[in-house]
Design a protein around this motif. Structure first.
Motif, PDB file in Angstrom:
ATOM      1  N   GLY B  21       0.848  -1.195   0.000  1.00 54.72           N
ATOM      2  CA  GLY B  21       0.000   0.000   0.000  1.00 54.72           C
ATOM      3  C   GLY B  21       0.875   1.233   0.000  1.00 54.72           C
ATOM      4  N   ILE B  22       0.246   2.415   0.174  1.00 54.41           N
ATOM      5  CA  ILE B  22       1.049   3.633   0.292  1.00 54.41           C
ATOM      6  C   ILE B  22       1.054   4.078   1.752  1.00 54.41           C
ATOM      7  CG2 ILE B  22       0.599   4.309  -2.096  1.00 54.41           C
ATOM      8  CD1 ILE B  22      -1.241   6.543  -0.989  1.00 54.41           C
ATOM      9  N   THR B  23       2.125   4.748   2.124  1.00 55.08           N
ATOM     10  CA  THR B  23       2.326   5.067   3.538  1.00 55.08           C
ATOM     11  C   THR B  23       1.408   6.201   3.989  1.00 55.08           C
ATOM     12  OG1 THR B  23       4.012   6.736   3.098  1.00 55.08           O
ATOM     13  CG2 THR B  23       4.768   4.450   3.359  1.00 55.08           C
ATOM     14  N   GLU B  24       1.283   6.316   5.308  1.00 56.53           N
ATOM     15  CA  GLU B  24       0.507   7.392   5.906  1.00 56.53           C
ATOM     16  C   GLU B  24       1.049   8.751   5.459  1.00 56.53           C
ATOM     17  OE1 GLU B  24      -0.158   6.462   9.996  1.00 56.53           O
ATOM     18  OE2 GLU B  24      -0.766   8.511  10.435  1.00 56.53           O
ATOM     19  N   HIS B  25       2.381   8.847   5.396  1.00 55.40           N
ATOM     20  CA  HIS B  25       3.019  10.088   4.945  1.00 55.40           C
ATOM     21  C   HIS B  25       2.562  10.428   3.517  1.00 55.40           C
ATOM     22  CE1 HIS B  25       6.170  13.077   4.232  1.00 55.40           C
ATOM     23  NE2 HIS B  25       6.344  12.482   3.066  1.00 55.40           N
ATOM     24  N   ALA B  26       2.584   9.426   2.629  1.00 61.22           N
ATOM     25  CA  ALA B  26       2.188   9.662   1.230  1.00 61.22           C
ATOM     26  C   ALA B  26       0.718  10.048   1.139  1.00 61.22           C
ATOM     27  CB  ALA B  26       2.455   8.415   0.397  1.00 61.22           C
ATOM     28  N   ALA B  27      -0.126   9.343   1.894  1.00 63.37           N
ATOM     29  CA  ALA B  27      -1.562   9.639   1.857  1.00 63.37           C
ATOM     30  C   ALA B  27      -1.822  11.073   2.303  1.00 63.37           C
ATOM     31  CB  ALA B  27      -2.322   8.651   2.727  1.00 63.37           C
ATOM     32  N   GLY B  28      -1.076  11.509   3.322  1.00 68.31           N
ATOM     33  CA  GLY B  28      -1.235  12.884   3.806  1.00 68.31           C
ATOM     34  C   GLY B  28      -0.791  13.899   2.759  1.00 68.31           C
TER      35      GLY B  28
END
Lengths: 379, 120
Positions: B21-28
């Motif tokens: 998946g994509i990281t929390e940092h990327a999603a933010g």
């Protein structure tokens, strides 16, 4: 990529940072693209209550007639725009276009009649060129001044009238495109009932020295949320409004851009002051005979957004070119993808099925009437 | 075993299969997601290929395949509700499962501490 250190700041820059805005380069300025609430919430809040936008990067220009008669400034400005400026009553504002000799659009702008002078709002990226264009085009008849001592904020949405009404009771008497002067928190502001979101709303020109104070106080109202450029773009796209540089530019004419409503009868063939603006030959001919391509609204049939730059085809195999997308994204109020672009006149009818090339696939889109949301201007 | 890439994907590796998946940092950074396009089961990718696409209101971004392998499962839940990627990026909002061509290749990816340092 513009170097961040060379970017200009608006008078509200520090306020944006204190509100937790994410800043991006835009038209030579470092501007807030979104605040912590995020683009979706900012967009939907503007449609449901009121959003506050910093648009201080845009140019505010005063044109003062040396004769003292505003009609002289209006007639002089009509040499540069295909718009009825002379007929603009005091306290009224009108959308206009600077055209070039080929009929292309140099910029789109607002013109207000302020009684003794004309007051213009122009796009940030074009403002230096617009200023020179005005000085050259108006000659000695007028004094043209860039008002660098004023900030500009837009308060947009169904609660905007109630919010400003708490500060100035007369706001309710203003109609769409009225312009008036009023004190907000004891600061002399110029207020127009206009905006660029499709909502009822106001643009407020504030002296720089008081800009932070007035803006901060507006933001204290529980109905008001700060809104960045991200939601400004999705709001104006839903409203079917052109973004200069994307949907209109020097290579598009007002008629191709479906902006002929901005050209009043008096400036058209047979009108009292027909022609006389740059590119008049071409634009008047296009008004009479139509154009080979037109700006249209586009609704992708699926959920995938179709962005600006995507090519449009008449067939699902991508062999018959039909045009291209100039703006596209997701419309939070529409709850789906929306776009606009230019298509060959044969495909410009509402309901026409076309195909947009996205990542090597041809996604079905339907030519759709603009705007995508109902405008709520208080006419 | 949890691994990360410099392109902001996370991998939970179980046997020879990585859930990605994509990281929390990327999603933010991406903001509110409104559209997710996933690969097809059975498709094979090399490391660095674009395997999925995520779109926010404003822009489209690629999700890169972090290692060589074959897609063995995709998560329809993120297609049906892209906002899940913003609310639970490193949990329910996984994108796809990749059968690794070389399970040992995961050793070269970042561990959690190294990734945290990268985005700090």
């Amino acid at each position: 990529m513009e170097s961040i250190s060379r970017l200009k700041h608006t008078p509200l820059h520090a306020l944006h940072l204190s509100l937790g805005a994410r800043m991006v380069p835009f038209a030579g300025y470092e501007m807030p693209v979104q605040y912590p609430e995020g683009v979706l919430k900012e967009h939907l809040h503007t449609r449901a209550a009121a959003g506050l936008f910093d648009v201080s990067h845009m140019g505010q220009i005063a044109i003062r007639p040396r004769s003292g008669r505003v009609a002289d400034a209006a007639l002089a400005l009509e040499r540069l725009v295909p718009v009825d400026v002379l007929g603009l009553a005091e306290g009224r504002q009108r959308y206009a276009l600077f055209t070039n000799d080929e009929g292309g659009i140099l910029d789109d702008l607002m013109i207000a009649n302020r009684g003794d002078h004309l007051f213009l709002i122009v796009n940030a990226a074009c403002k230096a060129a617009d200023f020179e264009h005005l000085q050259r085009g108006l000659g000695d008849s007028c004094l043209v001044t860039m008002l660098n001592d004023r900030a500009l904020v837009a308060l947009q949405g169904p609660r905007a009238e109630a919010v400003l009404g708490e500060l100035w009771a007369d706001i309710a008497s203003m109609r769409f495109m009225d312009v008036a002067e009023a004190d907000l928190h004891d600061v002399a502001c110029i207020i127009s009932r206009s905006g660029y979101t499709g909502e009822d709303g106001f643009e407020i020109s504030i002296p720089v020295a008081s800009a932070v104070d007035v803006t901060q106080r507006l933001l204290e109202h529980p109905d008001v949320l700060p809104v960045g450029l991200g939601a400004r773009d999705s709001l104006r796209l839903e409203a079917g409004l052109c973004l200069y540089g994307n949907d209109i530019d020097t290579g598009t004419t007002p008629v191709e851009a479906a902006l002929e409503w901005a050209i009043q009868k008096s400036r058209r063939a047979g009108g009292k002051r027909a022609g006389g603006f740059p590119g008049a030959d071409r634009i008047l001919a296009e008004l009479a005979n139509g154009t080979s391509r037109r700006r249209v609204g586009l609704k992708p049939d699926g959920r995938a957004p179709v962005r600006g730059g995507a090519k449009l085809f008449a067939d699902a195999d991508g062999t018959v070119a039909a045009g291209s997308v100039t703006s596209g994204g997701f419309g939070p109020s529409v709850d789906g993808p929306i776009a606009m672009g230019y298509v060959d006149a044969a495909y410009a009818g509402n309901g026409t099925k076309l195909f947009a090339e996205v990542r090597g696939k041809y996604l079905p889109v339907t030519v759709s009437a603009l705007p995508f949301v109902k405008q709520t201007y208080k006419r | 075993m949890l691994k990360f890439t410099e392109e902001h994907e996370w991998l939970k590796i179980d046997g020879g299969v990585a859930t990605i998946g994509i990281t929390e940092h990327a999603a933010g950074q991406l903001g509110d997601l409104v559209f997710v396009e996933l690969p097809e089961v059975g498709a094979t990718f090399s490391k660095g290929d674009s395997a999925a696409t995520v779109e926010s209101v404003k822009a489209a971004s690629d999700v890169y395949c972090p290692l060589d392998g074959e897609i063995v499962e995709v998560n329809q839940a993120v297609v049906d509700d892209p906002a899940l990627v913003n609310s639970d990026p490193q949990g329910k909002a996984w994108f796809f499962k990749l059968k690794l061509a070389d399970p040992g290749s995961a050793d070269a990816l970042l561990d959690e501490a190294a990734y945290k340092e990268l985005v700090s």
